[in-house]
Design an enzyme around this catalytic site. Structure first.
Site, PDB file in Angstrom:
ATOM      1  N   ASP A   1      35.866   9.730  13.045  1.00  0.00           N
ATOM      2  CA  ASP A   1      36.648   8.572  13.481  1.00  0.00           C
ATOM      3  C   ASP A   1      38.118   9.014  13.531  1.00  0.00           C
ATOM      4  O   ASP A   1      38.487  10.041  12.928  1.00  0.00           O
ATOM      5  CB  ASP A   1      36.428   7.439  12.467  1.00  0.00           C
TER       6      ASP A   1
ATOM      7  N   LYS B   1      22.185 -38.884  -8.848  1.00  0.00           N
ATOM      8  CA  LYS B   1      20.768 -39.243  -8.663  1.00  0.00           C
ATOM      9  C   LYS B   1      20.584 -40.496  -7.805  1.00  0.00           C
ATOM     10  O   LYS B   1      19.445 -40.871  -7.496  1.00  0.00           O
ATOM     11  CB  LYS B   1      20.073 -39.432 -10.016  1.00  0.00           C
TER      12      LYS B   1
HETATM   13  C1  GDG Z   1      18.850 -29.460 -12.371  1.00  0.00           C
HETATM   14  C2  GDG Z   1      19.257 -29.796 -10.928  1.00  0.00           C
HETATM   15  C3  GDG Z   1      17.060 -28.898 -10.155  1.00  0.00           C
HETATM   16  C4  GDG Z   1      13.209 -36.232 -17.003  1.00  0.00           C
HETATM   17  N1  GDG Z   1      13.010 -37.304 -17.755  1.00  0.00           N
HETATM   18  C5  GDG Z   1      11.997 -37.030 -18.583  1.00  0.00           C
HETATM   19  C6  GDG Z   1      11.535 -35.773 -18.330  1.00  0.00           C
HETATM   20  N2  GDG Z   1      12.309 -35.290 -17.350  1.00  0.00           N
HETATM   21  C7  GDG Z   1      12.175 -33.948 -16.774  1.00  0.00           C
HETATM   22  C8  GDG Z   1      11.458 -34.030 -15.448  1.00  0.00           C
HETATM   23  C9  GDG Z   1      11.967 -32.783 -14.761  1.00  0.00           C
HETATM   24  C10 GDG Z   1      13.375 -32.620 -15.337  1.00  0.00           C
HETATM   25  O1  GDG Z   1      13.438 -33.407 -16.500  1.00  0.00           O
HETATM   26  C11 GDG Z   1      14.435 -33.126 -14.369  1.00  0.00           C
HETATM   27  O2  GDG Z   1      14.585 -32.161 -13.395  1.00  0.00           O
HETATM   28  P1  GDG Z   1      15.335 -32.414 -12.019  1.00  0.00           P
HETATM   29  O3  GDG Z   1      15.068 -31.281 -11.141  1.00  0.00           O
HETATM   30  O4  GDG Z   1      14.831 -33.672 -11.417  1.00  0.00           O
HETATM   31  O5  GDG Z   1      16.866 -32.651 -12.353  1.00  0.00           O
HETATM   32  P2  GDG Z   1      18.068 -32.003 -13.288  1.00  0.00           P
HETATM   33  O6  GDG Z   1      17.874 -32.256 -14.717  1.00  0.00           O
HETATM   34  O7  GDG Z   1      19.313 -32.600 -12.739  1.00  0.00           O
HETATM   35  O8  GDG Z   1      18.051 -30.435 -13.029  1.00  0.00           O
HETATM   36  C12 GDG Z   1      18.032 -30.077 -10.088  1.00  0.00           C
HETATM   37  C13 GDG Z   1      16.802 -28.491 -11.588  1.00  0.00           C
HETATM   38  O9  GDG Z   1      18.018 -28.271 -12.283  1.00  0.00           O
HETATM   39  C14 GDG Z   1      15.965 -27.224 -11.652  1.00  0.00           C
HETATM   40  O10 GDG Z   1      16.567 -26.177 -10.977  1.00  0.00           O
HETATM   41  O11 GDG Z   1      15.856 -29.292  -9.549  1.00  0.00           O
HETATM   42  O12 GDG Z   1      18.401 -30.313  -8.750  1.00  0.00           O
HETATM   43  O13 GDG Z   1      20.147 -30.917 -10.903  1.00  0.00           O
HETATM   44  O14 GDG Z   1      11.213 -31.679 -15.129  1.00  0.00           O
HETATM   45  O15 GDG Z   1      10.099 -34.040 -15.697  1.00  0.00           O
HETATM   46  N3  GDG Z   1      10.496 -35.213 -18.981  1.00  0.00           N
HETATM   47  C15 GDG Z   1       9.893 -35.945 -19.931  1.00  0.00           C
HETATM   48  N4  GDG Z   1      10.317 -37.180 -20.246  1.00  0.00           N
HETATM   49  C16 GDG Z   1      11.341 -37.765 -19.602  1.00  0.00           C
HETATM   50  O16 GDG Z   1      11.709 -38.902 -19.914  1.00  0.00           O
HETATM   51  N5  GDG Z   1       8.863 -35.433 -20.591  1.00  0.00           N
END
Ligand code: GDG
Length: 727
Positions: free
Chosen positions: A496, A278
């Site tokens: 062929d 990240k």
């Molecule tokens: C993998 C891939 C790809 C985070 N902190 C809190 C919170 N979150 C939620 C966010 C978002 C999710 O978690 C994080 O999603 P990301 O896409 O940024 O990252 P990864 O967890 O690494 O996910 C990534 C994803 O899969 C989907 O295909 O995009 O590239 O690595 O939704 O909102 N939500 C709450 N509190 C938090 O403190 N409520």
């Protein structure tokens, strides 16, 4: 019909308080979207995942909470799960797929655990699977699963989606051979393999081509049991949920609280799981550099950094946490003062309302992964800005950067430039903020997670429904074909030569027709209802020498020459690229003495059937890449054939020559036989009701039928010949 979704984590939340256990079903974007698709298509939904709770907890509580789909937990032994999840999934695949090869901690025991866990989950899916179900597998924990399910249910509809990047060949090849093959073959068990971006899809196809030696046509790999399509399906969010939350009373109250707290400051915000991918430290360094470069912002800006605990039991994550916390202390110590803390940090998650309040309070969202499949935080930040304010600073190394074109892009390693862009973002006027936000919202509103799930699942179904595999040419099908042949008045037989009428030999000149074949062709061709053509890649001299005296038509050089009375070239002039290709191939003959070059008028072939199998394969992959680059923008086609790499003029094409010169003759029955890639060009032309094609041997094909050997072809032709005589 039901949809079986498989992901490592189940959409469940289990809380234990005062010895009371409560289980609730959680509704993340993925679950909501799959559920919505299943409702629209009148299907049930079952979710399979690995339990992070005891079996007894499940048994005692599984009927005591409300759920709108079935949940099937898989219970894994602790040690097995550790090796499967912590080691192989998160310390090998996650590290490598995010381009951190030095963080990879491979060992064979972990790989064995990964295979075992995939098998256990496959057993669970196989147990609940019923014909007609759609299976949707998620992510890097289950790269082997599709193939394991396919082995049990050859006709299953299976989609696989990878949520993280797929690395390029040079990174992927670092893993041992057995691992690479298991993972790629595993993924190819699906009908559809989806990635967030085309870059990832291309990396995957390259790895399959170079490691498994399979070729794709239009991003489709054909295997004996099914075909696999590879594509880009960028995941998204439930746009309305984030957009509408802006007006929730609780969100408004929280936003007011933040506004009061930081009334004289601009807020920069980020939220991520703790992960080295990240780029959290890069971000902190850039923020520090920004304050040094633009000291006028001191005490006028605050960086709210939320980090969500993740994978703490893995060494690299604990190490990363310490590094980040040291960096925060250092920056706050060096630049802050008793009135002002530059970085306000929390190592805990926030609830949904707080998240929206933070998103909608932040003047800048600073998202700087050094590698990210998509990054949903970027999309959520945009969706949560109903007020059309705020600026998104987004790393070019996140998949989301491909779609969110109005974000200000950053390279997470270019600290100086990020500092400047933070300044630019904080100074951006409101109309420009509005313009950018509006355009990104317009895009996200129509490209939400519901569209994503529905596109993916319907393409999986479509791919499966078009999977008309070549049927073995025997029994009833064979009898039907004979009947159609007998009823026809003008039949075209397009055959062929090498690998179809004669078996391949160590040198092409040794594969010559014997008397039996000559007699068979003569006899077939002498029936006035039959028109027999030999459609070969051989040069015209060879065909003339061995078959020129027969009453059959001849096509040489894969369609480059045709003999109707005399020989006619399809292409004029001498290809200018030929000498270059010979030079390139000659270098490979020098280092692989058992290989040889065949020079034709409109093509050159490098044969490696006599080279050591492994060595020949690896060398041929390199030569293919080299030729693609050398021949860029030339009218050529490079064929990765059966132990031969051939470059030919693109108009030397069995499909177009047959279409333009032979299939235009009157006929009411066509039957083509062929074994190699170039025969596929002809098969693709034969789509009519009275047009039939037969692939000889295993592998990719557009043919309707399949036989296994040259001997079967000859036997079939003999039977046709008997029928030609009788009628
Ligand atoms: C993998 C891939 C790809 C985070 N902190 C809190 C919170 N979150 C939620 C966010 C978002 C999710 O978690 C994080 O999603 P990301 O896409 O940024 O990252 P990864 O967890 O690494 O996910 C990534 C994803 O899969 C989907 O295909 O995009 O590239 O690595 O939704 O909102 N939500 C709450 N509190 C938090 O403190 N409520």
């Amino acid at each position: 019909m039901k949809i079986i979704t498989i992901s490592y984590r189940l959409p469940l939340s289990i809380k234990k308080q005062n010895r009371k256990t409560t289980i609730t079903q959680t509704a993340g974007g993925l679950a909501t979207a799959v559920l919505s698709y299943s409702e629209k298509s009148n299907a049930n939904l079952t979710w399979v995942g690995v339990a992070d709770f005891e079996k007894s907890t499940w048994e005692n509580h599984k009927d005591g909470f409300s759920k709108n789909f079935e949940i099937e937990p898989v219970f894994l032994d602790k040690k097995l799960n550790k090796n499967f999840y912590n080691v192989f999934s998160n310390s090998v695949l996650w590290a490598l797929f995010h381009y951190f090869p030095s963080y990879m901690e491979y060992n064979d025991e972990a790989f064995e655990a990964y295979k075992t866990a995939n098998q256990i989950v496959a057993d669970k899916v196989n147990e609940i699977y019923e014909p007609g179900d759609i299976v949707w597998i998620h992510d890097y924990h289950f790269l082997g699963l599709a193939n394991l399910i396919r082995q049990q249910h050859p006709d299953a509809k299976i989609g696989f989606f990878l949520h993280i990047p797929f690395p390029n060949f040079e990174i992927f090849r670092i893993m041992p051979n057995k691992v690479k093959r298991y993972l790629l073959e595993g993924m190819l068990g699906a009908n559809l393999v989806g990635f967030h971006t085309w870059d990832n899809a291309i990396h995957f196809t390259e790895c399959v081509e170079k490691i498994l030696g399979l070729n794709q046509r239009g991003f489709v790999f054909s295997q004996d049991s099914h075909r696999t399509k590879v594509g880009s399906f960028p995941i998204s969010i439930d746009f309305d949920k984030f957009y509408d939350a802006y007006d929730k009373p609780n969100v408004i109250a929280l936003r007011n609280e933040i506004a009061e707290l930081y009334h004289d400051k601009k807020v920069i915000f980020s939220v991520d799981r703790l992960d080295y991918s990240k780029g959290i430290n890069n971000r902190l360094n850039a923020f520090e550099s920004f304050l040094e470069k633009f000291p006028e912002w001191k005490e006028k800006v605050v960086f709210l950094l939320v980090i969500v605990p993740s994978r703490e039991e893995i060494g690299k994550y604990g190490e990363r946490k310490r590094m980040i916390e040291n960096n925060i202390s250092r920056i706050n110590g060096a630049l802050g003062n008793y009135k002002w803390t530059p970085v306000v940090y929390q190592y805990q998650s926030v609830d949904f309302d707080k998240l929206i309040a933070l998103y909608s309070s932040a003047h800048v969202a600073l998202i700087s992964p050094v590698r990210d499949g998509m990054n949903l935080v970027a999309k959520e930040y945009v969706a949560a800005r109903k007020d059309l304010r705020g600026v998104l600073l987004l790393s070019v190394l996140a998949g989301a950067a491909k779609e969110l074109q109005e974000a200000i892009t950053i390279n997470p390693f270019d600290t100086e430039l990020i500092a400047e862009k933070i300044n630019l973002a904080l100074l951006m006027d409101e109309s420009e903020q509005e313009r950018r936000m509006q355009r990104m919202q317009n895009y996200l509103r129509t490209h939400d997670v519901f569209r994503w799930a529905s596109r993916f699942l319907s393409e999986t179904e479509e791919m499966h429904s078009h999977d008309n595999q070549a049927q073995p040419l025997k029994g009833k099908l064979k009898a039907e074909l004979f009947e159609k042949f007998e009823q026809a008045h003008k039949r075209l037989l397009l055959l062929d030569f090498d690998g179809t009428l004669v078996n391949l030999k160590s040198k092409p000149e040794l594969a010559v027709p014997d008397d039996m074949l000559i007699n068979l062709l003569t006899s077939l061709a002498s029936n006035p209802k039959n028109e027999v053509w030999i459609i070969s890649g051989r040069d015209k001299n060879f065909l003339e020498k061995y078959l020129g005296h027969l009453p059959v038509g001849l096509v040489a050089e894969h369609g480059g020459y045709i003999k109707r009375g005399g020989w006619e070239p399809i292409i004029q002039g001498v290809p200018e690229w030929k000498d270059r290709v010979i030079d390139v191939m000659q270098e490979y003959v020098n280092t692989n003495a058992e290989s040889f070059i065949e020079v034709k008028e409109f093509g050159v072939a490098w044969h490696y059937r006599n080279v050591d199998e492994k060595q020949g394969f690896l060398t041929s992959r390199e030569l293919l890449t080299l030729l693609k680059n050398h021949l860029y923008n030339t009218p050529t086609q490079i064929i990765d054939g059966n132990k031969v790499i051939e470059v030919k003029h693109f108009m030397a094409h069995k499909g177009s020559t047959c279409r333009d010169k032979i299939l235009c003759n009157p006929h009411d029955f066509v039957l083509a036989f062929g074994d190699d890639k170039t025969d596929e060009d002809l098969f693709e032309q034969l789509t009519g009701n009275t047009e039939f094609s037969v692939k000889v041997g295993p592998g990719n094909t557009a043919a309707k039928y399949r036989v296994s050997t040259v001997e079967e072809v000859l036997e079939f032709l003999n039977q046709l010949e008997e029928r030609s005589v009788v009628k």
